[in-house]
Design an enzyme around this catalytic site. Structure first.
Site, PDB file in Angstrom:
ATOM      1  N   ASP A 181       0.863  -1.184   0.000  1.00 13.74           N
ATOM      2  CA  ASP A 181       0.000   0.000   0.000  1.00 13.74           C
ATOM      3  C   ASP A 181       0.905   1.241   0.000  1.00 13.74           C
ATOM      4  O   ASP A 181       2.130   1.156   0.167  1.00 13.74           O
ATOM      5  CB  ASP A 181      -0.966  -0.017   1.193  1.00 13.74           C
ATOM      6  CG  ASP A 181      -2.216   0.838   0.921  1.00 13.74           C
ATOM      7  OD1 ASP A 181      -2.184   1.685   0.013  1.00 13.74           O
ATOM      8  OD2 ASP A 181      -3.217   0.654   1.638  1.00 13.74           O
ATOM      9  N   TYR A 182       0.298   2.395  -0.171  1.00 10.60           N
ATOM     10  CA  TYR A 182       0.982   3.672  -0.374  1.00 10.60           C
ATOM     11  C   TYR A 182       2.045   3.930   0.707  1.00 10.60           C
ATOM     12  O   TYR A 182       1.692   4.149   1.866  1.00 10.60           O
ATOM     13  CB  TYR A 182      -0.076   4.768  -0.330  1.00 10.60           C
ATOM     14  CG  TYR A 182       0.225   6.020  -1.101  1.00 10.60           C
ATOM     15  CD1 TYR A 182      -0.373   6.260  -2.322  1.00 10.60           C
ATOM     16  CD2 TYR A 182       1.083   6.979  -0.582  1.00 10.60           C
ATOM     17  CE1 TYR A 182      -0.132   7.433  -3.021  1.00 10.60           C
ATOM     18  CE2 TYR A 182       1.340   8.150  -1.274  1.00 10.60           C
ATOM     19  CZ  TYR A 182       0.723   8.372  -2.497  1.00 10.60           C
ATOM     20  OH  TYR A 182       0.969   9.532  -3.174  1.00 10.60           O
TER      21      TYR A 182
END
Ligand code: NOJ
Length: 781
Positions: A322-323
């Site tokens: 994820d980011y």
């Protein structure tokens, strides 16, 4: 319990094979595997080929595998790490342009695998040219975007779609969204979110399918099929990404990104089933979650990523972090620096790094010092290339710029409207307040969301939300009853304490035959990082409803929100409540369809509705405790200051008609646990459902089981089947379900993923909510 255990033969299946063991027997008999192993051995993250009991979808075709290996053999170490890098795009010109320049440069030099947040066929093609035409090997980029519940045509938020209890409804959104997004150059959506959650404070509950693993699994698989179709290389399809792996829906205190401490058995029985369903449906990719899982961040979790996802599930696509999730292993406190973070995440099974650059910055040195194995690097690259090949990117890296879809069409709007109406849940309807008659001569639309055209799109709406205003409830009502006098008064804002508009709202209601009060949350109140500690209606909206109630006029409250709210105060005041969620582009039309009876509401709650925040976590599939609730016994499990149980149970939803259940029957009253676990035996359950009212309507027929005595305490009920059916007045239908090992078995805390099917009695319930009464008993011998 000990005595009970010693009498039982227990049928176990671990990752490799089903095993019959008895507590009296020291040497378990090895039986045949319950599920067929995939035809081709799967390669785990450590490069070890092994067979798995869980028949995953992985169907590697030899031609693609040969192409992957051939290309891999030509790649330098830098190019390999390049494939593992995803950067974000800044769609606006200005300060972020530097970041875009960096992406172009990396693409041209073969140091980039993917970009997120880029849209527009022309913009995508321009960037793609750097990778395809300038880089040494011409490996195309894969463009990813959060296409969550619509792209140009906004559908209701995913939680609302959970309320449809209908895989076809969910698929429809995915198909429309895929077509629109693909025409804008997007290849890959970061959806569906498969996180089961018991936490309505957690804003991301809006993005999932609710609290139940079975419902979420069915709808997640449907969504994957909707985005990807049979073959995600086909025009108008997207590669899907099931997220967030894993446990993200169980954060302490409901606070986003917070710690998740979950037992192995809950992980396997509550959190993992929807991910398994997505893998079995052929999902292209998986996203790791921000949380820790029992102390180990999901981005560094070998147990969940390698042992479970790769080896047990047989997943052969790739995992994207994820980011900044890889970099965040540092604040998590498990990595000392970027190099350490890269070593842990890549080693655990995160193939592509989103935005942070620890792999690219440190990969080569880690490889040279032996802290990353070449085999694992190649495995990660192969996974990414495999998905790019399956997407057909090497043959068709560019998007047809003339084919970009410009706007929602009449047909996609119709789909959005039907979907929103199908998802609406009628919570309360005293004295048949609803539906309003088509002959209503005057109606007041009240409330801060009554004329809204923006919040209705909900969280994570696509670019369409900025360009195409949603149909407001006011507009929908006016169109539904064109001859009526419809007045509007906002009364108050969604937030804040200004009651200055109350008098006008009350006057408008007094001057009308009836009223619709449209209240709820803003889009920004749910979604990522949108956590509320108080989940009653924000601001003075509840007070507004109290004032309207005092007029004595008939009225319905329409709740538009991205989460289950605490509606106890509203229930006391309002004769009718329609929960229409954040319903999307055609929301106002859909709400009007239900208010005036064009559509008979058939949505059912995908989560329990709490009476108060202090009651959380409250969910139907809880365990019983040794002292279950007894109103006459002080020393039982309850709150002193709240009535027992939820405000509305999971599965609840009213209709303008009524349904009766009868004839609950099993194909066999008793069956051997061994036959179920090892022989794949199934028990058929049938129940007759009849429309006992005077209107046609939808019923969601629900099947629950309870394992009465087990070696590990079991939930008081577990949903194991549902079907949404439409019945005419007086019409009856027999609905059939099947119960097999997955339904009757459960997991233990054994990290190997043992599934037990134990002999004993099971109560089988059928009905219209998790409080269904009709039941019968099944015995496993
Ligand atoms: C963070 C979110 O957690 C995830 O769901 C999303 O897909 C990525 N950002 C990309 O926007």
């Amino acid at each position: 319990m000990a005595e009970n255990l010693s009498r039982r033969s227990v049928f176990r299946a671990s990752a490799g094979a089903a095993v019959l063991a008895s507590s009296a027997s020291a040497s378990p008999l090895v039986a045949t595997p319950a599920a067929a192993a995939p035809a081709v051995p799967q390669t785990g993250s450590a490069g070890v080929a092994r067979r798995t009991a869980a028949a995953g979808p992985a169907r590697p075709d030899a031609k693609t595998e040969r192409r992957v290996r051939k290309l891999l053999a030509r790649m330098t170490v830098e190019e390999k790490f390049g494939q593992l890098q995803q950067l974000t795009w800044n769609p606006d010109t200005g300060p972020g342009e530097g970041q875009n320049e960096a992406a172009r440069e990396a693409a041209a030099e073969g140091r980039l695998g993917s970009v997120l947040n880029i849209t527009g066929a022309k913009e995508c093609n321009e960037l793609q040219r750097y990778a395809v035409e300038e880089s040494r090997l011409g490996i195309p980029l894969i463009f990813g975007l959060d296409v969550i519940h619509g792209f140009l045509t906004t559908f209701p938020v995913p939680l609302a779609q959970g309320a449809s209890f209908d895989p076809d409804v969910v698929t429809r959104d995915a198909e429309v969204s895929a077509r629109e997004a693909a025409s804008w150059g997007v290849h890959w959506t970061f959806a569906p979110m498969a996180d089961v959650s018991h936490e309505p404070r957690w804003g991301r509950i809006a993005e999932g399918s609710g609290e139940d693993p079975y419902l979420t699994a069915q709808l997640t698989a449907a969504k994957v099929r909707g985005y990807q179709g049979e073959d995600y290389a086909a025009d108008g399809r997207l590669a899907a990404c099931v997220k967030h792996f894993v446990g993200y829906g169980f954060p302490e205190g409901g606070r986003d990104y917070n710690t998740v401490d979950i037992s192995e058995r809950r992980l396997r029985d509550m959190a993992l089933p929807p991910f398994k369903a997505a893998v079995d449906a052929g999902v292209a990719t998986v996203m790791a979650s921000f949380n820790t899982v029992n102390g180990v961040p999901a981005h560094a979790n070998r147990h969940t990523l390698s042992a479970i996802l790769h080896e047990e599930f047989g997943f052969d696509g790739f995992v994207v972090g994820d980011y900044n999730g890889v970099q965040e292993l540092i604040p998590h406190g498990v990595a000392a620096d970027g190099a350490d973070a890269a070593r842990l995440a890549l080693g655990a099974g995160v193939d592509m790094e989103m935005v942070s650059t620890t792999y690219a910055d440190n990969g080569k040195a880690l490889l040279e010092s032996g802290q990353i194995e070449l085999e694992r690097l190649d495995d990660a690259v192969a996974r990414i290339l495999r998905v790019k090949m399956r997407l057909g990117l090497f043959e068709k890296p560019y998007t047809d710029e003339d084919g970009e879809i410009a706007e929602p069409t009449a047909s996609t709007r119709r789909h959005a409207r039907e979907t929103a109406a199908a998802c609406a849940v009628l919570l309360k309807n005293e004295e048949h307040t609803l539906p309003f008659g088509k002959d209503t001569s005057s109606l007041a639309v009240i409330g801060p969301l009554g004329d809204d055209t923006q919040e209705l799109h909900g969280t994570w709406a696509g670019p369409g939300a900025r360009k195409f205003p949603a149909v407001s409830v006011l507009e929908g009502v006016k169109k539904a009853v064109p001859d009526a006098k419809v007045t509007f008064a906002r009364g108050c804002d969604v937030t804040g304490d200004d009651t200055g508009g109350f008098a006008k709202a009350v006057a408008a209601v007094q001057a009308s035959d009836a009223a619709v009060v449209v209240v709820g949350e803003k889009a920004s109140h749910s979604g990522e990082a949108a956590v509320r500690s108080d989940i009653t209606l924000p601001g003075v909206q509840e007070e507004l409803i109290r004032r309207i109630a005092k007029t004595g006029k008939p009225f319905a409250v329409v709740v538009l929100a991205g989460r289950p709210l605490v509606l106890s105060g509203v229930v006391k005041q309002a004769p009718a409540i329609l929960n229409a969620w954040h319903p999307g582009l055609e929301g106002g039309n859909a709400v009007a369809d239900v208010l005036f009876g064009k559509v008979n509401p058939g949505g059912r709650l995908p989560t329990t509705y709490p009476r108060a925040v202090g009651q959380l976590a409250v969910y139907y599939g809880h365990e019983n405790t040794g002292r279950p609730y007894n109103p006459d016994d002080k020393y039982t499990s309850k709150y002193l200051d709240l009535p027992h149980g939820p405000l509305f149970p999971f599965g609840h939803g009213l209709s303008y008609t009524t349904f009766g259940y009868s004839g609950l029957e099993l194909s066999e009253k008793s069956v051997s646990a061994r036959a179920v676990r090892e022989g794949g035996a199934k028990v058929e359950v049938k129940v007759k459902v009849e429309n006992t009212g005077r209107r046609a309507g939808d019923e969601v027929v629900q099947l629950y089981i309870r394992d009465k005595v087990a070696s590990i305490a079991q939930p008081v009920r577990r949903l194991r089947g549902f079907e949404r059916i439409t019945l005419k007045p007086g019409e009856g239908r027999t609905v059939a379900f099947e119960l097999g090992a997955d339904d009757l078995g459960f997991h233990t805390n054994d990290p190997q993923g043992e599934l037990l099917v134990e002999p004993g009695e099971f109560e089988i319930y059928a009905g219209g909510s998790s409080e269904a009464r009709l039941h019968t008993t099944l015995t496993l011998t």
